[in-house]
Design a protein around this motif. Structure first.
Motif: not given
Length: 173
Positions: A2-7, A11-13, A30-33, A57-59
């Protein structure tokens, strides 16, 4: 896996999905700063943004890995002009890895605008008469006439940042 991308940029996903598909994994966004400016203007700032996105994103989830992707611009001592740069970061919560994607020289008129404080996506949209190029082929696609794309370029960075997690060649380090 399971992978989460911080955006939430599609395109990034997609870039992360291309790599994680090799492991039958799933990707959520997920949206992260990023903790850096909207238009990072150095390798250091771009890498920092990618690392921040991966960690945050992981947090925010219970995924196995967090991935951060950040595009920026920089002048490189060995290459002329302002260059588009891309960096990826992967973390499992204990260690963090980073890798770059390709870089390419931006047209001087674009580079000049960026050095004045503009952002690449809107500058390219204005130049090309497009809308939201950052969520499509990106500057990389437009400036190579489709020989690469933003998704492909970012996927290369993701693959290289994931390397130390998916091979045993780093275990003796």
């Amino acid at each position: 896996m399971d992978v989460v991308v911080g955006s939430t940029n599609p395109v990034k996903k997609r870039a992360v999905e291309r790599i994680v598909a090799e492991f039958d994994g799933s990707v959520t966004a997920v949206a992260v700063d990023s903790g850096v400016s909207e238009q990072p203007s150095s390798i250091e700032e771009t890498v920092t943004g990618a690392k921040n996105r991966a960690r945050r994103a992981l947090e925010a989830t219970n995924a196995d890995y967090g991935v951060g992707l950040e595009g920026g611009v920089a002048r490189l001592e060995q290459a002329p002009g302002v260059r588009l740069i891309m960096w990826a970061s992967v973390t499992d919560g204990e260690r963090i890895e980073v890798a770059s994607g390709p870089s390419l020289r931006l047209p001087d008129s674009v580079g000049d605008r960026l050095e004045e404080g503009a952002e690449l996506g809107p500058v390219m949209d204005e130049r090309l008469g497009t809308e939201n190029i950052a969520e499509a082929e990106g500057a990389a696609g437009a400036l190579t006439s489709g020989l690469t794309s933003r998704t492909q370029a970012l996927a290369e960075a993701v693959a290289c940042a994931f390397g130390p997690f998916v091979t045993t060649h780093y275990e003796s380090d």
